[in-house]
Design an enzyme around this catalytic site. Sequence first.
Site, PDB file in Angstrom:
ATOM      1  N   SER A  12       7.555   1.211  -7.411  1.00  0.00           N
ATOM      2  CA  SER A  12       6.583   0.133  -7.575  1.00  0.00           C
ATOM      3  C   SER A  12       5.180   0.653  -7.877  1.00  0.00           C
ATOM      4  CB  SER A  12       6.559  -0.752  -6.331  1.00  0.00           C
ATOM      5  OG  SER A  12       6.195  -0.007  -5.176  1.00  0.00           O
ATOM      6  N   TRP A  13       4.707   1.639  -7.118  1.00  0.00           N
ATOM      7  CA  TRP A  13       3.353   2.126  -7.333  1.00  0.00           C
ATOM      8  C   TRP A  13       3.271   2.986  -8.597  1.00  0.00           C
ATOM      9  CZ3 TRP A  13      -1.190   0.861  -7.365  1.00  0.00           C
ATOM     10  CH2 TRP A  13      -2.281   1.734  -7.280  1.00  0.00           C
ATOM     11  N   LYS A 106       1.768   9.577  -0.556  1.00  0.00           N
ATOM     12  CA  LYS A 106       1.066   9.448   0.720  1.00  0.00           C
ATOM     13  C   LYS A 106       2.000   9.874   1.849  1.00  0.00           C
ATOM     14  CE  LYS A 106      -2.010   5.785  -0.918  1.00  0.00           C
ATOM     15  NZ  LYS A 106      -2.479   4.393  -0.729  1.00  0.00           N
ATOM     16  N   GLY A 134      -6.002   5.166  -1.779  1.00  0.00           N
ATOM     17  CA  GLY A 134      -6.852   4.051  -1.379  1.00  0.00           C
ATOM     18  C   GLY A 134      -6.031   2.818  -1.045  1.00  0.00           C
ATOM     19  N   ALA A 138       0.703  -2.498  -4.710  1.00  0.00           N
ATOM     20  CA  ALA A 138       1.107  -2.570  -6.113  1.00  0.00           C
ATOM     21  C   ALA A 138       1.181  -4.002  -6.652  1.00  0.00           C
ATOM     22  CB  ALA A 138       2.464  -1.868  -6.280  1.00  0.00           C
ATOM     23  N   LYS A 189      -2.240   7.268   7.768  1.00  0.00           N
ATOM     24  CA  LYS A 189      -2.373   5.819   8.014  1.00  0.00           C
ATOM     25  C   LYS A 189      -1.026   5.117   8.018  1.00  0.00           C
ATOM     26  CE  LYS A 189      -1.546   4.596   3.620  1.00  0.00           C
ATOM     27  NZ  LYS A 189      -0.637   3.557   3.092  1.00  0.00           N
ATOM     28  N   SER A 252       3.120  -4.455   2.890  1.00  0.00           N
ATOM     29  CA  SER A 252       3.176  -3.066   3.335  1.00  0.00           C
ATOM     30  C   SER A 252       4.570  -2.693   3.834  1.00  0.00           C
ATOM     31  CB  SER A 252       2.159  -2.839   4.457  1.00  0.00           C
ATOM     32  OG  SER A 252       2.395  -1.620   5.126  1.00  0.00           O
ATOM     33  N   ASN A 254       5.443   0.156   5.393  1.00  0.00           N
ATOM     34  CA  ASN A 254       5.381   0.796   6.704  1.00  0.00           C
ATOM     35  C   ASN A 254       5.155  -0.227   7.815  1.00  0.00           C
ATOM     36  OD1 ASN A 254       5.420   3.900   6.160  1.00  0.00           O
ATOM     37  ND2 ASN A 254       4.085   3.045   4.595  1.00  0.00           N
ATOM     38  N   GLU A 279       6.981   5.902   3.625  1.00  0.00           N
ATOM     39  CA  GLU A 279       6.657   7.314   3.860  1.00  0.00           C
ATOM     40  C   GLU A 279       6.378   7.629   5.327  1.00  0.00           C
ATOM     41  OE1 GLU A 279       6.641   9.859   1.690  1.00  0.00           O
ATOM     42  OE2 GLU A 279       5.672   9.328  -0.184  1.00  0.00           O
TER      43      GLU A 279
END
Length: 333
Positions: A12-13, A106, A134, A138, A189, A252, A254, A279
């Site tokens: 996706s990203w 990430k 940042g 996506a 994060k 998100s 995660n 991740e």
Amino acid sequence: MSLKVGLIGGGSWGTTVASLVSRNCPTTIWARDSHTVEDINKNHRNEKYLAGIKLNEALKASDSLKETLKDADVVIMGVPTQCSRNVLEEAKPYIRPWIPIISLSKGLEQGTKMRLTQIIEETMPGHPVGVLTGPNLAKEIMQGQAAAAVLAMVDASIAHALQKVFRTGLFRIYTNDDVIGCELAGALKNVIAIAVGMGDGMGAGDNTRSAVITRGLAELTRLGVAMGGQPMTFAGLAGMGDLIATCTSPLSRNRYVGVQLGMGRNIKDIISEMSMVAEGVKTSSVVFELAQDLGIEMPIAAEVYKVVNNQTSAIDAFKGLLKTRSGSEAEPG
């Protein structure tokens, strides 16, 4: 622009960045899945990862690393951290010398505890490396929402030149020379986002969420600075900005994992049904080991590690955090 871009990774990203960059430069994206390649080339879509979203028609796709990379002036790595080393080894013969390589990853590699730029430098010495990071969800960006990212490179002149590659009208790019801090913030994060998700999954309120985000930021800053990052980086887009987006958005991955854990589900079942990689699941073990190696107290990250590795439950993790001593806000805990 005359620069040609080759992007490795059809998730996706990676697809989002490829679509953005293709507005500025001739861009080819590589994906292993031939169906994804066909979907991008024929339909200008990637239904597997970005359902219902139209990609820039100038973007081309290929399942050949050679075709994607042989003429590339800039290479972008958009594959998950844990498989990046193997993909880099496959790609290495087709990347010309001294070409900049920019990471979108990430995470931290299990076993070596390395950041992706370190893996790139080890695998392909001599290439300028950097990271684009940042608060970048996506689907929001592909839907035309404004966003900002930071491009971190040691060489400021190359970073400024590459700003034009990534920047579009609603996607602002800032530069930073703190590659270590930016990269660590993006990886750490994700672990905190799992913790926030666990609280949300158990029905915790906004006060709890805010406390976990804030104390989580303190944790990742302590570890990041101990590893060579600059303190101010963790208050910027790569740190606080990305943390807020990842900890609060329903998009998100995660946070989603954390929510499911908070509802009492098993980590294996959660991961098995996800098409995209979270991740933070594998990074949590690396963060736990790094904190122990450096003597850094990270109670939130430690509890996430235990839950992800089936050593405790989400509810017991939160009970454990409440039992930790709370002293000065500047102290761990």
